[in-house]
Motif scaffolding. Structure first.
Motif, PDB file in Angstrom:
ATOM      1  N   ARG A   1       4.353   6.152  -6.996  1.00  0.00           N
ATOM      2  CA  ARG A   1       5.060   5.084  -6.401  1.00  0.00           C
ATOM      3  C   ARG A   1       3.839   4.823  -4.894  1.00  0.00           C
ATOM      4  NH1 ARG A   1      11.013   6.031  -6.735  1.00  0.00           N
ATOM      5  NH2 ARG A   1      11.340   7.541  -8.387  1.00  0.00           N
ATOM      6  N   GLU A   2       4.384   3.156  -5.217  1.00  0.00           N
ATOM      7  CA  GLU A   2       3.530   2.690  -3.788  1.00  0.00           C
ATOM      8  C   GLU A   2       3.883   3.626  -2.095  1.00  0.00           C
ATOM      9  OE1 GLU A   2       3.915  -1.053  -3.906  1.00  0.00           O
ATOM     10  OE2 GLU A   2       3.009  -1.198  -5.928  1.00  0.00           O
ATOM     11  N   ILE A   3       3.706   3.485  -1.497  1.00  0.00           N
ATOM     12  CA  ILE A   3       3.733   4.253  -0.445  1.00  0.00           C
ATOM     13  C   ILE A   3       4.105   2.736   0.925  1.00  0.00           C
ATOM     14  CG2 ILE A   3       3.568   5.188   1.495  1.00  0.00           C
ATOM     15  CD1 ILE A   3       4.481   6.821  -0.790  1.00  0.00           C
ATOM     16  N   ARG A   4       5.070   2.698   0.916  1.00  0.00           N
ATOM     17  CA  ARG A   4       4.945   1.985   2.622  1.00  0.00           C
ATOM     18  C   ARG A   4       5.200   2.160   3.717  1.00  0.00           C
ATOM     19  NH1 ARG A   4       9.304  -2.022   1.808  1.00  0.00           N
ATOM     20  NH2 ARG A   4      10.076  -0.098   1.814  1.00  0.00           N
ATOM     21  N   LEU A   5       4.416   1.941   4.818  1.00  0.00           N
ATOM     22  CA  LEU A   5       4.635   2.585   6.180  1.00  0.00           C
ATOM     23  C   LEU A   5       5.115   0.866   6.863  1.00  0.00           C
ATOM     24  CD1 LEU A   5       2.629   4.542   8.611  1.00  0.00           C
ATOM     25  CD2 LEU A   5       3.095   2.831   9.278  1.00  0.00           C
TER      26      LEU A   5
ATOM     27  N   GLN B   1       0.990  -0.953   3.595  1.00  0.00           N
ATOM     28  CA  GLN B   1       1.707  -0.790   1.894  1.00  0.00           C
ATOM     29  C   GLN B   1      -0.185  -0.013   0.933  1.00  0.00           C
ATOM     30  OE1 GLN B   1       4.396  -3.387   0.395  1.00  0.00           O
ATOM     31  NE2 GLN B   1       4.604  -2.299  -2.283  1.00  0.00           N
TER      32      GLN B   1
ATOM     33  N   ASN C   1      -0.823   3.673  -4.021  1.00  0.00           N
ATOM     34  CA  ASN C   1      -0.097   5.344  -3.901  1.00  0.00           C
ATOM     35  C   ASN C   1       0.191   6.460  -2.802  1.00  0.00           C
ATOM     36  OD1 ASN C   1      -2.681   6.609  -4.799  1.00  0.00           O
ATOM     37  ND2 ASN C   1      -2.770   5.886  -6.354  1.00  0.00           N
ATOM     38  N   ARG C   2       0.172   7.508  -3.347  1.00  0.00           N
ATOM     39  CA  ARG C   2       0.562   8.611  -2.241  1.00  0.00           C
ATOM     40  C   ARG C   2      -1.319   9.356  -2.377  1.00  0.00           C
ATOM     41  NH1 ARG C   2       2.794  11.058   1.419  1.00  0.00           N
ATOM     42  NH2 ARG C   2       5.433  10.241   0.604  1.00  0.00           N
TER      43      ARG C   2
ATOM     44  N   PHE D   1      -2.816   6.538   0.141  1.00  0.00           N
ATOM     45  CA  PHE D   1      -2.420   6.556   2.032  1.00  0.00           C
ATOM     46  C   PHE D   1      -2.941   7.583   2.922  1.00  0.00           C
ATOM     47  CE2 PHE D   1       0.630   8.052   4.644  1.00  0.00           C
ATOM     48  CZ  PHE D   1       1.286   7.258   5.162  1.00  0.00           C
TER      49      PHE D   1
ATOM     50  N   VAL E   1       7.990   6.386   6.734  1.00  0.00           N
ATOM     51  CA  VAL E   1       6.902   6.140   5.467  1.00  0.00           C
ATOM     52  C   VAL E   1       7.838   6.344   4.289  1.00  0.00           C
ATOM     53  CG1 VAL E   1       4.959   7.336   3.847  1.00  0.00           C
ATOM     54  CG2 VAL E   1       5.247   7.600   6.986  1.00  0.00           C
ATOM     55  N   ASP E   2       7.694   5.227   3.644  1.00  0.00           N
ATOM     56  CA  ASP E   2       9.335   5.309   2.074  1.00  0.00           C
ATOM     57  C   ASP E   2       7.987   5.571   0.870  1.00  0.00           C
ATOM     58  OD1 ASP E   2      11.170   5.058   3.589  1.00  0.00           O
ATOM     59  OD2 ASP E   2      10.240   3.200   4.281  1.00  0.00           O
ATOM     60  N   GLU E   3       8.632   5.583   0.041  1.00  0.00           N
ATOM     61  CA  GLU E   3       7.845   5.735  -1.522  1.00  0.00           C
ATOM     62  C   GLU E   3       8.731   4.845  -1.943  1.00  0.00           C
ATOM     63  OE1 GLU E   3       7.264   8.698  -3.889  1.00  0.00           O
ATOM     64  OE2 GLU E   3       7.151   9.970  -1.964  1.00  0.00           O
TER      65      GLU E   3
END
Length: 94
Positions: free
Chosen positions: A2-6, A57, A60-61, A64, A89-91
Motif C-alpha cells: 500500500r502507498e503511504i501518505r503523511l 506520499q 510503499n512502507r 517511507f 500517516v495513512d496507508e
C-alpha cells in the motif's frame, strides 16, 4: 503493498525555528523528491508564518521508512529536530 501518505503541519515555536525551516527546506525538498518511491512531497507555508502544511506520499512502507531514516541523519533532520510535527500517516489502497 500500500502507498503511504503523511499529512499535517510543521509548527515552529519561534521565528528562529522558522528561519531554520526556510533555510533548509529547499535542499530537503530536492533530496526527498529524488528518493526512490517518493510520489509527492510538498511543504508549504500557511497564513501563520510559523506553520507549514506538509503532504508526502510514498509508493510503499519501505520507501517511507527509508525516507524517515535518511531524514534523521540529514542536515534538515538536525536543524529541525526540536520543531513540533503534527502528522498523521495513512496507508492507501491502490
Amino acid at each position: 503493498m500500500r502507498e503511504i501518505r503523511l499529512s499535517g503541519q510543521l509548527v515552529c515555536a519561534t521565528e528562529e525555528e522558522a528561519q531554520q525551516v526556510r533555510k533548509h527546506l529547499p535542499e530537503h525538498t530536492r533530496l526527498t523528491r529524488a528518493e526512490p518511491g517518493c510520489i509527492a512531497f510538498d511543504v508549504a507555508p500557511t497564513n501563520d508564518p510559523l506553520t507549514w502544511s506538509v503532504n508526502e506520499q510514498f509508493t510503499n512502507r519501505n520507501a517511507f521508512i527509508a525516507h524517515q531514516e535518511r531524514v534523521m541523519s540529514s542536515e534538515w533532520g538536525r536543524a529541525t529536530a526540536g520543531i513540533e510535527r503534527r502528522y498523521s500517516v495513512d496507508e492507501l489502497a491502490r
